[in-house]
Design an enzyme around this catalytic site. Structure first.
Site, PDB file in Angstrom:
ATOM      1  N   SER A 173      48.578 -22.680 -48.687  1.00  0.00           N
ATOM      2  CA  SER A 173      48.737 -23.465 -49.916  1.00  0.00           C
ATOM      3  C   SER A 173      49.590 -24.721 -49.761  1.00  0.00           C
ATOM      4  O   SER A 173      49.592 -25.572 -50.654  1.00  0.00           O
ATOM      5  CB  SER A 173      49.316 -22.597 -51.036  1.00  0.00           C
ATOM      6  OG  SER A 173      48.328 -21.727 -51.525  1.00  0.00           O
ATOM      7  N   LYS A 192      47.769 -27.841 -50.249  1.00  0.00           N
ATOM      8  CA  LYS A 192      47.516 -28.379 -51.592  1.00  0.00           C
ATOM      9  C   LYS A 192      48.326 -29.643 -51.826  1.00  0.00           C
ATOM     10  O   LYS A 192      47.870 -30.594 -52.462  1.00  0.00           O
ATOM     11  CB  LYS A 192      47.864 -27.337 -52.668  1.00  0.00           C
ATOM     12  CG  LYS A 192      46.937 -26.126 -52.687  1.00  0.00           C
ATOM     13  CD  LYS A 192      47.379 -25.098 -53.719  1.00  0.00           C
ATOM     14  CE  LYS A 192      46.316 -24.037 -53.970  1.00  0.00           C
ATOM     15  NZ  LYS A 192      46.145 -23.079 -52.877  1.00  0.00           N
ATOM     16  N   TYR A 245      38.222 -27.061 -48.559  1.00  0.00           N
ATOM     17  CA  TYR A 245      39.400 -26.320 -49.026  1.00  0.00           C
ATOM     18  C   TYR A 245      39.887 -25.323 -47.970  1.00  0.00           C
ATOM     19  O   TYR A 245      41.080 -25.267 -47.647  1.00  0.00           O
ATOM     20  CB  TYR A 245      39.047 -25.605 -50.336  1.00  0.00           C
ATOM     21  CG  TYR A 245      40.152 -24.753 -50.896  1.00  0.00           C
ATOM     22  CD1 TYR A 245      41.190 -25.320 -51.636  1.00  0.00           C
ATOM     23  CD2 TYR A 245      40.166 -23.373 -50.707  1.00  0.00           C
ATOM     24  CE1 TYR A 245      42.213 -24.538 -52.153  1.00  0.00           C
ATOM     25  CE2 TYR A 245      41.183 -22.583 -51.222  1.00  0.00           C
ATOM     26  CZ  TYR A 245      42.203 -23.168 -51.937  1.00  0.00           C
ATOM     27  OH  TYR A 245      43.215 -22.389 -52.456  1.00  0.00           O
ATOM     28  N   TYR A 269      54.116 -20.640 -57.033  1.00  0.00           N
ATOM     29  CA  TYR A 269      53.315 -19.683 -57.778  1.00  0.00           C
ATOM     30  C   TYR A 269      54.046 -19.284 -59.061  1.00  0.00           C
ATOM     31  O   TYR A 269      54.658 -20.113 -59.719  1.00  0.00           O
ATOM     32  CB  TYR A 269      53.001 -18.437 -56.924  1.00  0.00           C
ATOM     33  CG  TYR A 269      52.344 -18.764 -55.611  1.00  0.00           C
ATOM     34  CD1 TYR A 269      51.087 -19.377 -55.567  1.00  0.00           C
ATOM     35  CD2 TYR A 269      52.963 -18.477 -54.414  1.00  0.00           C
ATOM     36  CE1 TYR A 269      50.473 -19.679 -54.358  1.00  0.00           C
ATOM     37  CE2 TYR A 269      52.356 -18.758 -53.195  1.00  0.00           C
ATOM     38  CZ  TYR A 269      51.106 -19.364 -53.178  1.00  0.00           C
ATOM     39  OH  TYR A 269      50.522 -19.653 -51.988  1.00  0.00           O
ATOM     40  N   VAL A 286      50.762 -18.539 -48.133  1.00  0.00           N
ATOM     41  CA  VAL A 286      50.753 -17.100 -47.817  1.00  0.00           C
ATOM     42  C   VAL A 286      50.969 -16.807 -46.343  1.00  0.00           C
ATOM     43  O   VAL A 286      51.091 -15.644 -45.952  1.00  0.00           O
ATOM     44  CB  VAL A 286      49.455 -16.392 -48.273  1.00  0.00           C
ATOM     45  CG1 VAL A 286      49.399 -16.295 -49.781  1.00  0.00           C
ATOM     46  CG2 VAL A 286      48.230 -17.061 -47.708  1.00  0.00           C
TER      47      VAL A 286
END
Lengths: 306, 306, 306, 306
Positions: D63, D66, D190, D242, D260
């Site tokens: 992530s 992102k 992605y 998160y 993660v």
């Protein structure tokens, strides 16, 4: 009280309301249907048949197939196995809710009358019967309708399959949650069942069986169990007409299921089954003239189960 | 088929299940009721009466009063005025929802079968009749039940009124939204109606009128309009049993409304009204033994409307 | 870089944007304010003061009082006791959410920057200090602002109290849930704090203390703890500007809290505190010209903490 | 104040907390990582480098990608085009909400820090650059990190791609809504970006650029625009960790993004960038020891931006 003259009179009274609706256009095969098509078929508990309009016109079951898949699953897997995955409580008001704010939305997760639950049902059938799944369900429908001519409209199936991003989203979500094993397998059966071509007579016969504790009215042979029929009828009353289900229950008062082809299956418990076709839909996805005609019949013939 | 012997047999079969429930304890008057109390009264469409158990035991209507307030409002204000504030569509599945996630929770805002909607109904009545409001509704209930002895239990009323923070929250929210004019006025009537003391015979009589298109079975006098009866029955089926409404519709199949006093009003369309009392409740607020007995009666006497 | 000339230039550049907003009108005392009122006061970490416009104009704190009540509670009860009732996690994205659909709404329950959480904080203070509660908080604010003239505007308090159906709904809901002990006691303090009259200089001084690890810039005396200051600033950044909080954080980049009186408290960490007043609000409840002026200052003076 | 001895001391103090977490196991490549791996790299605004532990160990961005995809999109498409599809207001409290109940969940739809928004960003990039998309983003990352050795871990990519039912559900939902053009194209990019292998030094360098208005600390060359940096930092503070984002903002007080793989990118505005790796995750998906070490550094070195 039930008579052909009324059917014809009400039919003509309601036909023009179809103009208020719009034919489903998300796939070409649905879009090019004649919006003036209008047909009704009634089969009473006693085997009397009344029909009027374009009764030979075929159309695809679309969401009416949800009723048949659910009934098939109940008959073949039993209540316990089906309700292991499908909620017994499609909707509920929490005790003492503030204006429904805490109303859990999980309530209608996997309701077999809406897409998510119907996909779960199709996955169960596909996982059990593998490549035989479609033919098993087709045999079941042919037996119920006593109509060997019904078929899967391949053009509709292909169109549905290639455009259904939302159903694909739902199915992948279910697969992620471990509810279904394989998105593609489940959706293939789901779209095949949606694409089954029938006419209003077939729908009326299914409705008559559901209105008659599972017995076929003419032969008086029991086709499905009484308890499964009751459950299916209850689900239809609670959520068979999409977002308008409760309003329809209150105003018309009979279990019914509609499809985006403009078709409606209605069950008048202990009296008759009704099949209607009029493609133009209201903004909630239900046949405009079909609902109007059912309301008229319910009012005039006192059909409400309440 | 309907007979006194069955009533007594099923009654004894179900009585022990009351042990699985808990008597409502949020106010002293409810908490100190005898949990073994059990009573059933049935009044058929033909005026036949069957009853068993503690049939003279009084209890407060609690949420069953929601049915009566709604019916009173429909009779006195007409459908149009009532549905200006109360939703005609208590619950609905949006077309094509993903697992119900987008399911609008506005759906059961102002549903007259749950607290928010019932408070709106009470506000309408209180705003129309002022200080006469309670006596107007009491007269209506006395007429329906043919029972002049019913009364408002003042101890219950006082307790309800002083502890009902959640209902007060709901009412202030409604007042803020401009739906009701005065929280205190609306809640006073609301709690008064909840606190009306009756027995199962009165409930059965109300049920019989609702099962008989508004006609009192013995006298055959029409007490309320057929169309209002149909609407009230539909609302009960859709949401009369709190969070368990859909499950009850699927498994038992008759319109019913329960109250936290452990009472249930059931309407078997075209057949009979049923009143039951057994105070211990399940976790959804419904009488455990009451639901069990209704399920038994429905299965054995084939009462489901589906 | 920070200079009086800029303040005056930007002030005049932004003043006209107030015309795009609307003065809050839910109570008369707020409605009759002059919409052209415009004032800014800045107090830097080094004790330098810059101000312009109607700097002596008083106004009520409204939601800016939430910051002060929260800080008071942290200082007097300690972090542990406060976070027993107030969420440490005002908002959060669940790991792997589908478009936020499963986003729990419990996240901002009891966020001290919005009404529900501020009512909980007021209840804690009122329950601890009883009749001394208001004077305790007033003393705290007078100490922070070094302004003995601040007072509770009784007309505003009375108006707020008698019209606040929604806050009353929230408080009864909290009482029902056992979070607060007494709705009326909690709301009295809540409305009193909202009705405290101050001027922009007082706000700037509070901001300067929050920008300076709790130390008063001129005297260099520590008024509140550094760790409490950090928490309060973080809450302001996350949710101090109502529905526009994130956008404000992204575009302006400083902790801030606004009130419906058209006031804004801004904290430029390690640099300065800012107080602004311009009554006309945008549709999210924030001062139009106030936000414009803060954006201008942030861009030109490079104030963003990011 | 910032010194290598502290880094080593805090590192050893926090290392054992990794035992409280669990290594992500949804794909084999992540599951078989050594849970004891622990590394930190710091690059200050002045170009000073501090590091300790397994600093050569590579891991996949997951992530953290992102942040880089969002920054790439802002740099290449401009703010206006990006915010046409991505919300400027990731989260917000409606004015006067009741306990957040009406809190619209649309708020974090398409937040680029969570999966849905990141998929939208990837779709934008893939639609603009076609087959060049991956190499464009890779070049961007290599430039930022000054590390030509970074690569896409094909095993991780293949595993992610074949198991990501939930991301596939999200993407089909976005395609159904017309937000993205092609699920497979968007997801390919992605998952490629998630699978980019780097070490903590590269992360620290990215963080340092974000902490320094877009300038690379050593060369003092501007790599990205100041305004884009501010936006990315604000998004990270609001929702980079998160479900624990707000708590992390309140307790640690620096913009950060976790993956993660157990990696964390932290940005200490105007001071330093930090890269950390410790694979075991808490129940919210963040590195246990990584968060502990950041909290320690923030407390001891006074890093909070508040």
């Amino acid at each position: 009280m039930i008579n052909q003259q009324d059917v014809e009179t009400f039919f003509h009274e309601c036909h023009h309301t179809a103009k208020e609706g719009k034919v489903a256009s998300y796939i070409p095969a649905l879009a090019r249907v004649n919006p003036d098509t209008f047909a009704i078929s009634i089969l009473t508990k006693n085997g009397e048949k009344l029909e009027y309009g374009d009764v030979r016109q075929t159309f695809t079951l679309q969401s009416i197939s949800k009723v048949l898949a659910f009934l098939f699953a109940l008959e073949n897997f039993g209540e316990e196995k089906v309700f292991d995955k499908i909620t017994l409580d499609p909707k509920g008001d929490p005790f003492n809710s503030i204006m429904g704010f805490q109303s859990t939305t999980e309530g209608n997760v996997y309701n077999p009358m809406i897409n998510s639950g119907a996909i779960v049902i199709c996955a169960m059938i596909a996982e059990e019967y593998g490549e035989q799944a479609l033919s098993k369900v087709m045999s079941f429908i042919k037996k119920l309708t006593n109509d060997e001519t019904i078929y899967v409209d391949v053009e509709v199936f292909d169109s549905e399959k290639s455009t259904a991003y939302r159903n694909r989203a739902i199915a992948y979500f279910l697969q992620d949650a471990g509810i279904i094993a394989d998105t593609n397998v489940a959706l293939d059966l789901y779209f095949q069942l949606c694409s089954i071509a029938v006419n209003v007579e077939a729908i009326a016969r299914i409705g008559a069986i559901l209105a008659n504790k599972g017995y076929e009215p003419v032969s008086e042979i029991q086709m499905v169990s009484d308890s499964n029929v009751k459950m299916v009828n209850a689900y239809m009353l609670l959520s068979g007409m999409y977002d308008a289900s409760s309003k329809f229950a209150i105003k018309v008062g009979v279990p019914a299921k509609s499809g985006v082809s403009g078709s409606i299956l209605a069950v008048v418990t202990d009296k008759m089954g009704i099949g209607i076709l009029s493609p133009p839909l209201d903004e909630r996805g239900n046949s405009v003239a079909g609902i109007r005609l059912l309301k008229k019949l319910s009012d005039e013939w006192d059909l409400s189960i309440f």
